[in-house]
Design an enzyme around this catalytic site. Sequence first.
Site, PDB file in Angstrom:
ATOM      1  N   GLY A  26       8.435 -14.632  10.361  1.00 28.75           N
ATOM      2  CA  GLY A  26       9.320 -15.405  10.220  1.00 28.75           C
ATOM      3  C   GLY A  26       9.199 -16.100   8.973  1.00 28.75           C
ATOM      4  N   GLY A  28      10.090 -20.340   7.391  1.00 25.44           N
ATOM      5  CA  GLY A  28       9.893 -21.521   7.727  1.00 25.44           C
ATOM      6  C   GLY A  28      10.502 -22.449   6.331  1.00 25.44           C
ATOM      7  N   VAL A  29      10.408 -23.691   6.568  1.00 19.69           N
ATOM      8  CA  VAL A  29      10.949 -24.657   5.405  1.00 19.69           C
ATOM      9  C   VAL A  29      10.320 -23.762   4.218  1.00 19.69           C
ATOM     10  CG1 VAL A  29      10.901 -26.976   4.434  1.00 19.69           C
ATOM     11  CG2 VAL A  29      12.296 -26.508   6.241  1.00 19.69           C
ATOM     12  N   GLY A  31       8.710 -21.544   3.400  1.00 14.07           N
ATOM     13  CA  GLY A  31       8.282 -20.172   3.291  1.00 14.07           C
ATOM     14  C   GLY A  31       7.706 -19.717   4.193  1.00 14.07           C
ATOM     15  N   LEU A  32       7.444 -18.204   3.340  1.00 11.39           N
ATOM     16  CA  LEU A  32       7.053 -16.857   4.934  1.00 11.39           C
ATOM     17  C   LEU A  32       6.325 -16.481   5.365  1.00 11.39           C
ATOM     18  CD1 LEU A  32       8.614 -13.488   5.605  1.00 11.39           C
ATOM     19  CD2 LEU A  32       7.574 -13.193   3.632  1.00 11.39           C
ATOM     20  N   VAL A  33       6.065 -16.186   6.985  1.00 10.86           N
ATOM     21  CA  VAL A  33       4.526 -16.554   7.231  1.00 10.86           C
ATOM     22  C   VAL A  33       4.352 -14.448   8.011  1.00 10.86           C
ATOM     23  CG1 VAL A  33       3.659 -17.017   9.796  1.00 10.86           C
ATOM     24  CG2 VAL A  33       5.013 -18.559   8.233  1.00 10.86           C
ATOM     25  N   LYS A  48       0.026 -18.308   6.552  1.00 14.16           N
ATOM     26  CA  LYS A  48       1.424 -18.998   5.973  1.00 14.16           C
ATOM     27  C   LYS A  48       1.008 -19.348   3.888  1.00 14.16           C
ATOM     28  CE  LYS A  48       3.597 -23.178   7.578  1.00 14.16           C
ATOM     29  NZ  LYS A  48       3.139 -24.100   8.426  1.00 14.16           N
ATOM     30  N   ASP A 148       6.123 -33.335  14.308  1.00 12.85           N
ATOM     31  CA  ASP A 148       7.393 -32.243  14.002  1.00 12.85           C
ATOM     32  C   ASP A 148       7.833 -31.728  14.858  1.00 12.85           C
ATOM     33  OD1 ASP A 148       9.214 -30.706  12.809  1.00 12.85           O
ATOM     34  OD2 ASP A 148       8.052 -29.567  11.420  1.00 12.85           O
TER      35      ASP A 148
HETATM   36  N1  LIG Z   1       0.111 -18.764  14.123  1.00 20.48           N
HETATM   37  C1  LIG Z   1       1.527 -18.022  14.316  1.00 20.48           C
HETATM   38  N2  LIG Z   1       1.254 -17.092  15.159  1.00 20.48           N
HETATM   39  C2  LIG Z   1       3.185 -16.848  14.906  1.00 20.48           C
HETATM   40  N3  LIG Z   1       4.008 -16.468  14.183  1.00 20.48           N
HETATM   41  C3  LIG Z   1       3.281 -17.984  13.326  1.00 20.48           C
HETATM   42  C4  LIG Z   1       2.704 -18.332  13.333  1.00 20.48           C
HETATM   43  N4  LIG Z   1       3.225 -19.732  12.356  1.00 20.48           N
HETATM   44  C5  LIG Z   1       4.462 -19.358  12.011  1.00 20.48           C
HETATM   45  N5  LIG Z   1       5.178 -18.584  12.677  1.00 20.48           N
HETATM   46  C6  LIG Z   1       6.315 -18.067  12.815  1.00 20.48           C
HETATM   47  O1  LIG Z   1       6.313 -18.355  11.711  1.00 20.48           O
HETATM   48  C7  LIG Z   1       7.903 -19.070  10.970  1.00 20.48           C
HETATM   49  C8  LIG Z   1       7.485 -19.363  10.132  1.00 20.48           C
HETATM   50  O2  LIG Z   1       7.025 -20.614  10.468  1.00 20.48           O
HETATM   51  P1  LIG Z   1       6.328 -21.884   9.838  1.00 20.48           P
HETATM   52  O3  LIG Z   1       5.111 -22.785  10.010  1.00 20.48           O
HETATM   53  O4  LIG Z   1       5.812 -21.631   8.232  1.00 20.48           O
HETATM   54  O5  LIG Z   1       7.485 -22.927  10.102  1.00 20.48           O
HETATM   55  P2  LIG Z   1       7.699 -24.309   8.232  1.00 20.48           P
HETATM   56  O6  LIG Z   1       7.887 -23.569   6.995  1.00 20.48           O
HETATM   57  O7  LIG Z   1       6.557 -25.079   8.619  1.00 20.48           O
HETATM   58  O8  LIG Z   1       9.314 -24.722   8.638  1.00 20.48           O
HETATM   59  P3  LIG Z   1       9.363 -25.468   9.969  1.00 20.48           P
HETATM   60  O9  LIG Z   1       9.223 -26.731   9.114  1.00 20.48           O
HETATM   61  O10 LIG Z   1      11.556 -25.587   9.687  1.00 20.48           O
HETATM   62  O11 LIG Z   1       8.630 -25.617  10.960  1.00 20.48           O
HETATM   63  C9  LIG Z   1       7.761 -19.164  12.655  1.00 20.48           C
HETATM   64  O12 LIG Z   1       8.717 -18.017  12.577  1.00 20.48           O
HETATM   65  C10 LIG Z   1       6.837 -19.436  13.558  1.00 20.48           C
HETATM   66  O13 LIG Z   1       7.520 -18.638  14.543  1.00 20.48           O
END
Ligand SMILES: Nc1ncnc2c1ncn2[C@@H]1O[C@H](COP(=O)(O)OP(=O)(O)OP(=O)(O)O)[C@@H](O)[C@H]1O
Length: 637
Positions: A26, A28-29, A31-33, A48, A148
């Site tokens: 997925g 997030g803000v 980038g890609l994970v 991440k 958050d």
């Molecule tokens: N440890 C993990 N295991 C499984 N999926 C994950 C994990 N970490 C992140 N993801 C998935 O990756 C995607 C992006 O997660 P991320 O933590 O980067 O979000 P973000 O960039 O912090 O954005 P936001 O601020 O909206 O939370 C999400 O769909 C999340 O469910």
Amino acid sequence: MARQDTPLFLHGFDLSGHFVDLRPLGTGVTGLVLSAVDQRTGQRVAIKKLVMRDTVTVKHALREVKITRRLHHENVVRVHEVLAPYGRPLPRDPTQLSALYIVQECMETDLARLLEQGPLPTGHATLLFYQLLRGLKFIHSANVLHRDLKPANIFINTDQLLLKIGDFGLARIVDPHYSHKVKMKLILSKTGRKPELLLNMHGYSDGSFVQLMCIVLSCLTITGDLFCNGAHELEQMQLILDSVPVLREEDRHDLLQVMPSYVSHGWRVKKPFSELLPEVDAQAVDFLERILTFHPMDRLTAEAALSHPFLQQYSCPEDEPTSTHPFRIEDELEDSLITEHKSSHSGTSSRYENSLSTDVCWQHSGGKCRCMPPGHITSDMGDTTEDEEVQRDPRANSTSLLEEAQVDPRKYSHSSSAERFLDNSHSSLDRASGLGFGELDCGRSCDYKVGSPSYLDKIAWREGKPQHYSEPKLILDLSHWKRNTSKQEEKEEEETADLFQEISRWVESTHARLHSPSPSPSFEPRSPTCYTSSPPLPLSPTDQPTPPSPPSSTSSVSQSVNDSSFEPLPVKQKERLFDLDVFISRALKLCRQNKEKGDGKKGKDGGWREETKQPNIHKRVPRLPEHRTPPPQTPNS
Ligand SMILES: Nc1ncnc2c1ncn2[C@@H]1O[C@H](COP(=O)(O)OP(=O)(O)OP(=O)(O)O)[C@@H](O)[C@H]1O
């Protein structure tokens, strides 16, 4: 083969060859994970990528690394290692990197996705709250505020119903031994005292009040997201005030200044939680009332909440560990060096390098630890962009600070008693099973892996008693949905009629005003309640006002109501006019509903939704049919 086409460069990830079978999880803000299999361990991990574009992204990335590497707890997503591009170890000066890769344990799904299927059975919700609070207790004891907390950042492995808090991208270190002072009154006056600031104005609270409410309530009840349904902050606040009593004089004073018309007479709540949630048991309601108080200082701390009777079946203080290595004020102050260093890469280099590597043994590589030199303490505070959030050292002069938003002082008591909790010999999950987790009466489906048939053969939770739930939880939730939908449709029709009445009253008042021989000279001063809006006055006597057309789009409505030439109206006309906030809220809601109807979809409120996210390893909510007939019920439903 071009370099970018090799697996190492898939999706813009430049990783080492240890990682294979890369799949997007997925975005997030930040980038890609991706998920990938680490060939060294055979485990699937989540990776991440944090791109370091400018001082702000560098600062956030390094802060996340710094915080997550130290938080080792069963209810916090574990970070295995942090790598530089090409899978290299982090250099001494990571501020010069273009990106960082945080390799962490891969979780199966998150609470947001679980809740897409509806609220959880109370037994499951209880176990999840327990783990959430257990994780929060540890995080707070490390002097970290997550900031958050939302269902999407609460990760879950459904086979054990194991919860882990993740995504520390916005986390901050707050040392409770130092006041966290904020020029809140200054901020409020600068921003026009926005109500959403009222919700967050007491800084120790972790995550916003609304988020907390939504997490807890959504888990328990279908109406859980009601506190998130306000069309704008005022309406949102009104929804909260309807159920949450405002007890403190200072809060009442602030609310009266910001939104007097939303405050109910005598500060009585219209719908206390017990009435709002008749299906939720009394202990759970009491728990909610104690953790969802209006003023954060009245709220139970994570530690205290863990001993509430609602969580009694899981409570075990000796297995609710606190951090043995909490962050201190110096760690927070070091953050500021990142910005300073990136912008003027000169004399601060060595200070920053040391500051990032305060911990020994944090960077694991293939099971080995790399030892870093000890940290360096500085009191330099160069960050002005987050001034209001940075802790102030009380040794500095703080007399000019107007209002204190501080860490919960109740936390002081346990920071020194970490040793008591060192024995982790039995986990909460063992306890859960020992305490008859297997006997939880869900009363309905517990299958969180709808669409993953193989799971049905693998379920082995609850003391090894396999339970095969063939009935998707979604079916049960549709009955709720059906009832809600018909009510919702009636409500929408009423709202449409109301809105047109508002508009016609508006037109009428405008006409009256235009044809009035001598406009009243008495104007009220601007205030949130009496500053009403009207259509712009004609430029010449020949200009006639155009009656507003029905609100077919957001722009037509907002264009009228936002016109900068609005004027205050005479006091005597006030009672004939409408409340601008209510009007905007209704118009926007109506426009949104119309648009959703036009698209043939319904949003969260209506229950019908389209799959928008890309498939990944998480289980997905099955796509619902495009007609409004619930799927056939299984014999068990
Ligand atoms: N440890 C993990 N295991 C499984 N999926 C994950 C994990 N970490 C992140 N993801 C998935 O990756 C995607 C992006 O997660 P991320 O933590 O980067 O979000 P973000 O960039 O912090 O954005 P936001 O601020 O909206 O939370 C999400 O769909 C999340 O469910």
